[in-house]
Design an enzyme around this catalytic site. Structure first.
Site, short mmCIF file in Angstrom:
data_model
loop_
_atom_site.label_atom_id
_atom_site.label_comp_id
_atom_site.label_asym_id
_atom_site.label_seq_id
_atom_site.Cartn_x
_atom_site.Cartn_y
_atom_site.Cartn_z
N VAL A 1 -1.33 4.29 -9.34
CA VAL A 1 -1.34 3.13 -10.22
C VAL A 1 0.08 2.86 -10.73
O VAL A 1 0.53 1.70 -10.77
CB VAL A 1 -2.31 3.32 -11.39
CG1 VAL A 1 -2.14 2.20 -12.43
CG2 VAL A 1 -3.75 3.35 -10.89
N GLN B 1 2.17 1.17 -8.01
CA GLN B 1 1.87 -0.24 -7.81
C GLN B 1 2.27 -1.09 -9.01
O GLN B 1 2.74 -2.21 -8.87
CB GLN B 1 0.38 -0.42 -7.51
CG GLN B 1 -0.04 -1.86 -7.30
CD GLN B 1 0.71 -2.52 -6.17
OE1 GLN B 1 1.10 -1.87 -5.20
NE2 GLN B 1 0.95 -3.82 -6.30
N GLU B 2 2.06 -0.54 -10.20
CA GLU B 2 2.31 -1.33 -11.41
C GLU B 2 3.80 -1.52 -11.70
O GLU B 2 4.23 -2.61 -12.08
CB GLU B 2 1.64 -0.67 -12.61
CG GLU B 2 0.12 -0.72 -12.59
CD GLU B 2 -0.43 -2.11 -12.89
OE1 GLU B 2 0.36 -3.01 -13.23
OE2 GLU B 2 -1.65 -2.30 -12.79
N SER B 3 4.58 -0.46 -11.57
CA SER B 3 5.98 -0.54 -12.00
C SER B 3 6.98 0.07 -11.03
O SER B 3 8.18 0.01 -11.28
CB SER B 3 6.14 0.16 -13.34
OG SER B 3 5.90 1.56 -13.20
N TYR C 1 -4.35 -5.70 -4.67
CA TYR C 1 -3.98 -4.63 -5.60
C TYR C 1 -4.81 -3.37 -5.32
O TYR C 1 -4.26 -2.26 -5.21
CB TYR C 1 -4.21 -5.10 -7.03
CG TYR C 1 -3.99 -4.05 -8.10
CD1 TYR C 1 -2.73 -3.86 -8.67
CD2 TYR C 1 -5.04 -3.26 -8.55
CE1 TYR C 1 -2.53 -2.90 -9.66
CE2 TYR C 1 -4.85 -2.30 -9.54
CZ TYR C 1 -3.60 -2.13 -10.09
OH TYR C 1 -3.41 -1.18 -11.06
#
Length: 263
Positions: free
Chosen positions: A163, A166-168, A253
């Site tokens: 996560v 993918q997020e940052s 996502y």
């Protein structure tokens, strides 16, 4: 056609692919020449020395005859050599909507395409692909915090790392256009709800993000795909659609995070 129209036509020449490609039959060349000749005649009115002289004067060129006029117009437009009529024809829109792309630029674009990472788009058949190998290497710097969060909230450490990836992409100070902050991209209200006082503090951010993941896993029967969809689009939307919402962003996502998680 007035002189301004002629100037405008010549100015936009470089922005269009001028001349049809792939059609080199004698008839097509003849027709193109005919069309071009008609356009020149329209510009000049009647193809006489008088009209050439008038147009030459407007263009700031000498007016010593039609042939000389065409030579000077060729020089004005930067063309040299042989058949000025054919050269000028190549400057005109000739039935194609293509845009001219220099060979050097085409090579650059080709190289860029060849080096594009797979995760810029995820198709349905690459789950677990080795293309994602070592993609979570950036999580090493946060390994202790991730392990702590995993043990505290009973969430797989690799899922947390996926996560974050993918997020940052492991950027502590990442901020999205929507205002999400930090490693796990917490929205300010979500961060406040989870007791976070500084979303850019790695430990607070990861602990809160893992806690929220645990809540989503509990809500959706420990199904990681639904939990991830809820993390991205909101639990209410997952409930509404009884599954991953039909949003391209959310579907992509979930695929990406699951690739990171399962590789």
């Amino acid at each position: 056609m007035d002189i301004q129209s002629l100037r405008t036509m010549l100015e936009i020449q470089a922005l269009q692919t001028l001349g049809s490609t792939g059609n080199t039959s004698p008839n097509s060349v003849t027709n193109s020449n005919s069309i071009f000749s008609d356009m020149i005649e329209e510009m000049l009115g009647d193809a006489t020395t008088t009209n050439n002289a008038k147009l030459s004067s407007l263009l700031g060129m000498s007016s010593s005859g039609s042939a000389n006029f065409m030579d000077q117009l060729s020089s004005l437009t930067g063309m040299t050599g042989g058949n000025t009529n054919n050269s000028l024809q190549s400057l005109l829109y000739n039935g194609t909507n293509s845009v001219y792309i220099p060979a050097s630029l085409q090579a650059t674009l080709s190289n860029m395409q060849a080096s594009t990472k797979l995760d810029s788009y995820v198709s349905d058949d690459v789950i677990g692909s080795t293309a994602y190998a070592n993609s979570l290497a950036g999580a090493n710097q946060y390994a202790a915090i991730i392990d702590k969060a995993a043990a505290t909230y009973n969430v797989p450490a690799k899922l947390i790392a996926a996560v974050i990836k993918q997020e940052s992409n492991f950027n502590t100070f990442a901020v999205s256009h929507a205002g999400a902050q930090g490693l796990m991209q917490l929205m300010p209200k979500t961060a406040q709800y989870l007791g976070v006082t500084n979303s850019f503090d790695p430990e607070q951010n990861i602990m809160a993000g893992a806690k929220y993941l645990r809540q989503m896993l509990d809500k959706f029967d420990n199904d990681p795909t639904l939990a991830l969809a809820a993390y991205n689009a909101g639990a209410s939307r997952v409930t509404k659609y009884n599954g991953i919402p039909p949003f391209k962003e959310t579907q992509n996502y979930v695929k990406k995070v699951m690739n990171y998680y399962t590789v």
